[in-house]
Design a protein around this motif. Structure first.
Motif, PDB file in Angstrom:
ATOM      1  N   PRO A  46     -20.665 -50.649 -29.603  1.00 34.24           N
ATOM      2  CA  PRO A  46     -19.676 -49.758 -30.231  1.00 34.24           C
ATOM      3  C   PRO A  46     -18.419 -50.474 -30.709  1.00 34.24           C
ATOM      4  O   PRO A  46     -17.858 -50.122 -31.751  1.00 34.24           O
ATOM      5  N   SER A  47     -17.961 -51.502 -29.973  1.00 37.27           N
ATOM      6  CA  SER A  47     -16.708 -52.167 -30.351  1.00 37.27           C
ATOM      7  C   SER A  47     -16.797 -52.853 -31.710  1.00 37.27           C
ATOM      8  O   SER A  47     -15.826 -52.922 -32.448  1.00 37.27           O
ATOM      9  N   SER A  48     -17.976 -53.376 -32.056  1.00 36.78           N
ATOM     10  CA  SER A  48     -18.133 -54.044 -33.351  1.00 36.78           C
ATOM     11  C   SER A  48     -18.948 -53.200 -34.328  1.00 36.78           C
ATOM     12  O   SER A  48     -19.195 -53.639 -35.449  1.00 36.78           O
TER      13      SER A  48
END
Length: 103
Positions: A46-48
């Protein structure tokens, strides 16, 4: 997909009583985490906001034991009214259909 390995053991006991026969069953299952030889499994990060290829969707912990126990009790000893119950733990596994398109 490389086949996942699994083991299963079961035992049962019948308690024979003229008044109220009953039985107790126990089993234990262990399943290996599936792996993919061609790295077609992916994890979403999710972060990237990206997908990353992995050989296994999650870490194998060798603790994928799934115990179960159940019993049956002939309440009146006639074979017509039986009380049955069971309980167990179950572990989920990765779906083989993850990533397939459905049109």
């Amino acid at each position: 997909m490389i086949p996942a390995l699994g083991f299963f053991a079961q035992d049962g006991w019948k308690i024979v009583s003229q008044a109220q026969p009953s039985s107790l069953d126990c089993d234990m299952t262990w399943n290996q985490t599936p792996t993919e030889a061609l790295n077609r499994f992916v994890n979403f990060i999710p972060s990237s906001d990206s997908l990353v290829q992995v050989s296994s969707p999650y870490q194998q912990n060798n603790k994928n034991f799934q115990p179960r126990v159940g019993f049956a009790w002939d309440i009146f000893g006639t074979g017509k009214t039986v009380l049955r119950s069971g309980y167990g733990f179950a572990n989920g596994s990765a779906s083989r259909r993850l990533g397939e398109r459905t049109n």
